[in-house]
Structure formats: structure tokens, C-alpha cells
Design an enzyme around this catalytic site. Structure first.
Site, PDB file in Angstrom:
ATOM      1  N   HIS A 137       0.829  -1.200   0.000  1.00  0.00           N
ATOM      2  CA  HIS A 137       0.000   0.000   0.000  1.00  0.00           C
ATOM      3  C   HIS A 137       0.869   1.258   0.000  1.00  0.00           C
ATOM      4  O   HIS A 137       1.971   1.265   0.545  1.00  0.00           O
ATOM      5  CB  HIS A 137      -0.923   0.013   1.220  1.00  0.00           C
ATOM      6  CG  HIS A 137      -1.941  -1.076   1.186  1.00  0.00           C
ATOM      7  ND1 HIS A 137      -2.621  -1.507   2.315  1.00  0.00           N
ATOM      8  CD2 HIS A 137      -2.387  -1.854   0.170  1.00  0.00           C
ATOM      9  CE1 HIS A 137      -3.455  -2.478   1.978  1.00  0.00           C
ATOM     10  NE2 HIS A 137      -3.330  -2.706   0.684  1.00  0.00           N
ATOM     11  N   PHE A 138       0.354   2.321  -0.597  1.00  0.00           N
ATOM     12  CA  PHE A 138       1.121   3.558  -0.710  1.00  0.00           C
ATOM     13  C   PHE A 138       0.207   4.698  -1.105  1.00  0.00           C
ATOM     14  O   PHE A 138      -0.938   4.496  -1.522  1.00  0.00           O
ATOM     15  CB  PHE A 138       2.237   3.419  -1.763  1.00  0.00           C
ATOM     16  CG  PHE A 138       1.720   3.211  -3.165  1.00  0.00           C
ATOM     17  CD1 PHE A 138       1.377   4.296  -3.971  1.00  0.00           C
ATOM     18  CD2 PHE A 138       1.545   1.940  -3.694  1.00  0.00           C
ATOM     19  CE1 PHE A 138       0.883   4.115  -5.258  1.00  0.00           C
ATOM     20  CE2 PHE A 138       1.057   1.741  -4.979  1.00  0.00           C
ATOM     21  CZ  PHE A 138       0.725   2.840  -5.762  1.00  0.00           C
ATOM     22  N   ASN A 240     -10.145  -6.141  -4.794  1.00  0.00           N
ATOM     23  CA  ASN A 240     -10.454  -7.388  -4.083  1.00  0.00           C
ATOM     24  C   ASN A 240     -11.932  -7.379  -3.718  1.00  0.00           C
ATOM     25  O   ASN A 240     -12.332  -6.675  -2.780  1.00  0.00           O
ATOM     26  CB  ASN A 240      -9.625  -7.516  -2.795  1.00  0.00           C
ATOM     27  CG  ASN A 240      -8.145  -7.694  -3.037  1.00  0.00           C
ATOM     28  OD1 ASN A 240      -7.714  -7.867  -4.167  1.00  0.00           O
ATOM     29  ND2 ASN A 240      -7.354  -7.660  -1.974  1.00  0.00           N
ATOM     30  N   HIS A 294      -3.822  -5.485 -11.821  1.00  0.00           N
ATOM     31  CA  HIS A 294      -4.002  -4.372 -10.889  1.00  0.00           C
ATOM     32  C   HIS A 294      -2.686  -3.667 -10.569  1.00  0.00           C
ATOM     33  O   HIS A 294      -2.665  -2.699  -9.819  1.00  0.00           O
ATOM     34  CB  HIS A 294      -4.672  -4.850  -9.600  1.00  0.00           C
ATOM     35  CG  HIS A 294      -3.780  -5.563  -8.628  1.00  0.00           C
ATOM     36  ND1 HIS A 294      -2.926  -6.578  -8.998  1.00  0.00           N
ATOM     37  CD2 HIS A 294      -3.629  -5.413  -7.280  1.00  0.00           C
ATOM     38  CE1 HIS A 294      -2.288  -7.024  -7.925  1.00  0.00           C
ATOM     39  NE2 HIS A 294      -2.687  -6.331  -6.881  1.00  0.00           N
TER      40      HIS A 294
END
Length: 377
Positions: A137-138, A240, A294
Site C-alpha cells: 500500500h502507498f 479485491n 491491478h
């Protein structure tokens, strides 16, 4: 085109060029998933890589039953793209790095009004709203690097001189709690979606989607606040999830685990923190289960990264990329795990999608400043 669409066996396909890195274990997991009761079709994307029992970077279509374990523990993980009012010309990275501040801690009282406006149900995980989390994550400031389709760019009302903000995060601990509760009761078995248990999972799943979308919004707003900037959301896409769908006239349940929907308008497919991202216009197709890659997809196991890279790069060297961008991360382990070398080339991934007739490239985006984890300051 056909060289990027491989039919591996009955109901199992892979979208990837001959040069795209695909691990054998990921293919094995793809075939194993295809044997689940009620499963009709599985498709691996060019970012396919092994997960915990099930592959990441894939879409799965089943009838009557759905599989929470295929969605995984980060329900609603996805990408949001914002346009800021900051100019991408004459960048001062020292000032940006200082001004962007720290958003690792929970939101304080000044954000109560924004949280209330989101009208989320009480879940016990509200303290994590507005925080990025770990793993891949970022949040990343980006600038437009190349324009491939000026008309599509204009249709998005995207200012080519504005800094963009891409946020990648999910439902944090909420999605994990939902999956853990399901596994405790049902193991990894599928749920008959007409059953009480199926309806209960779907309700919790949809709450987690809303939580994840709200989380990305609050992350963006916190960073914009720190930068003394304004912004507007251009898109927000979940990677997701499971949803009711029709594929080739058959009704069922479409699962995406690290897969971008191709039937919801333009999307961003990001590379690693040291690589470009691509803004693309999807061309929905049933053979890809209306899904796309993705991101770049992992190439190395997390546990292998530090051993491979520690002799080549110091911790501080990893804070600068070959594209001239900077990375904010004070977690040494995470810095090595998320190094650009641990990921596939984004050009290979997006090129496979393009050659398979699944996307048109709108623009290439270049990283400026990537926020991972600042730590307590």
C-alpha cells in the site's frame, strides 16, 4: 494478440506475453482454484503471482457459490486517483517531502466531521481510517509523463500540468476480521449465496468495500491538507471483491483477487515505486472476466528481498529511485520488501493487456514522491 491469450486447460486461461514473468507456483494455484466446486472459469492476469493458497492477480467466476477466501483478507483494496491544484512544473522535492508530513497515526478530532459525513456503520476499526497500512500500500504524487490519447485525457478533465495523487489501500483490519470470522465458521468452503450465511457475508463484504473507499478518500484528504492543497477525485476502483455477474449469458459470482474491473471506466495500473504507472481505457471482454491486472505484480518473495538487495543498496539509497523520485519509508524491512527490483516490469504487464486487446493507453504517469510509512515523528 493471440500470443498474449493462453488457454491452459478447460476453464483456465492466462493473459501474458511470452516474456512476462510468471511463476510455476502461481500457475499451479490457478489450476487448483479451477477445481473448486461451482467454479466455471478462472483467468490469470499478467501480474499473476502466488498468494496464500490462492493466486493474486486473477479473476474467478463461479455459479451458485462464492468463496470469501478468494477475495482474501483485504476486501476493497484498490486505487483512487485525485487531481490536485499543485503544479507539476518546477518541483521542489525537499519542500514536498517536508510538507507531506506524517499520516501514520489515527485521525484526531479535527477530522470528526469528515468521518461523520461518510456515514459508515460502526465496525470497531474506525481508528485505522485515513491510514495506509503496510505491504504494497502507498500514496504517491505523480506527474503526467506521456500522453497517448489526448481526447480521452480531456474527457477526464485532467489538467496535464497538475500533480496527481494516487492512493492504494484497503479496508485495513476490518476485511481481515471478516475473513477470519468466516474461516472460523466455514473453513475455506464456498458459501451458497442464497443461504443466510451467504447473505451475511455479502452484507459484511459490502460494508468493507465502503470502508476501503472511505479510507482512500481520507488518506487523500489528509495528505492534501498537509500539502495545503485542494483536490478532486477522478476515479476509485476496488481490486479485491466479489459481485453478482453475468458472463456469456450465465449468472454467477465474479471474484477478483488483485484484479482491476474493466467495466467501470478508466483505471490506473501502477508500477513499483520506481516505475511508471499507466492510465488506461479498458476494453471489456468476457474472456478476461471483465478484469485487468491491478499492478506490476511481485517477482520475489518478501522474505528473499533483503538478502538479495542489502549488499547492493543501503537503506538511504532505496529512498531515491532511478526515475528521480523519492520514497518516504522509515521501516527498513518494508523498504527492502517493496523495492522496485522485487516487482515485474510494468511495461510488460500493460503491454500484455494492450496486445490482448483489453486496454487502450491514455497516458503514462511518473512518480514524484511515494509515501509508505513515516513512523512516529
Amino acid at each position: 494478440m493471440d500470443t498474449c491469450i493462453r488457454h491452459l486447460s478447460n476453464g483456465v486461461s492466462l493473459i501474458a506475453s511470452d516474456t512476462t514473468w510468471i511463476e510455476d507456483k502461481a500457475l499451479q494455484q490457478l489450476h487448483t482454484t479451477a477445481q473448486l466446486p461451482g467454479m466455471r472459469q478462472v483467468v490469470g492476469m499478467p501480474d499473476l503471482h502466488p498468494g496464500r493458497g490462492y493466486p493474486v492477480g486473477a479473476a474467478f467466476f463461479s455459479t451458485e457459490v462464492a468463496y470469501p477466501a478468494l477475495v482474501g483478507n483485504d476486501i476493497g483494496c484498490g486505487m483512487a486517483l485525485w487531481q490536485t491544484d499543485l503544479s507539476s512544473t518546477r518541483l521542489n522535492l525537499d519542500k514536498l517531502e517536508k510538507k507531506i508530513g506524517n499520516i501514520d497515526l489515527p485521525l484526531d478530532e479535527q477530522w470528526d466531521e469528515q468521518r461523520a459525513q461518510l456515514a459508515l456503520p460502526v465496525s470497531g476499526h474506525e481508528h485505522s481510517l485515513g491510514t495506509i497500512g503496510g505491504g504494497n500500500h502507498f500514496a504517491e504524487l505523480q506527474q503526467l509523463d506521456q500522453v497517448h490519447d489526448a481526447d480521452a485525457l480531456q474527457a477526464l478533465a485532467l489538467d496535464p500540468k497538475a500533480l496527481l495523487l494516487l492512493v492504494h489501500s484497503g479496508s485495513r483490519g476490518l476485511g481481515e476480521a471478516i475473513l477470519r470470522s468466516h474461516v472460523d465458521q466455514h473453513g475455506h468452503n464456498g458459501l451458497l449465496m442464497t443461504s443466510t450465511a451467504g447473505a451475511q457475508y455479502l452484507e459484511q463484504h459490502d460494508q468493507a468495500l465502503r470502508f476501503a473507499e472511505a479510507n482512500r478518500r481520507l488518506i487523500a484528504e489528509r495528505l492534501l491538507h498537509n500539502l495545503r492543497a485542494k483536490g478532486q477525485p477522478l476515479l476509485d476502483i476496488n481490486h479485491n471483491l466479489v459481485s453478482a455477474a453475468q458472463v456469456d449469458g450465465v449468472s454467477g459470482w465474479l471474484h477478483r483477487k488483485g484484479a482491476t474491473p474493466s467495466d467501470q471506466g478508466p483505471v490506473v495500473i501502477p508500477g513499483s515505486r520506481g516505475d511508471y504507472s499507466y492510465l488506461v481505457q479498458p476494453l471489456p471482454q468476457s474472456f478476461s472476466l471483465y478484469s485487468l491486472a491491478h499492478g506490476a505484480g511481485r517477482k520475489w518473495l518478501r522474505s528473499d528481498c533483503k538478502g538479495r538487495l542489502a549488499t547492493r543498496f543501503s537503506f538511504d539509497q532505496l529512498k531515491r529511485t532511478q526515475l528521480g523520485s523519492r520514497v518516504i519509508c522509515e521501516d527498513r524491512g518494508l523498504m527492502y520488501e517493496e523495492a522496485p527490483e522485487a516487482y515485474k516490469s510494468i511495461d510488460s504487464v500493460v503491454g500484455s493487456l494492450r496486445d490482448a486487446g483489453l486496454v487502450k493507453i491514455i497516458a503514462r504517469l511518473k512518480p514524484v514522491l511515494t509515501y509508505k510509512r513515516r513512523g512516529c515523528c
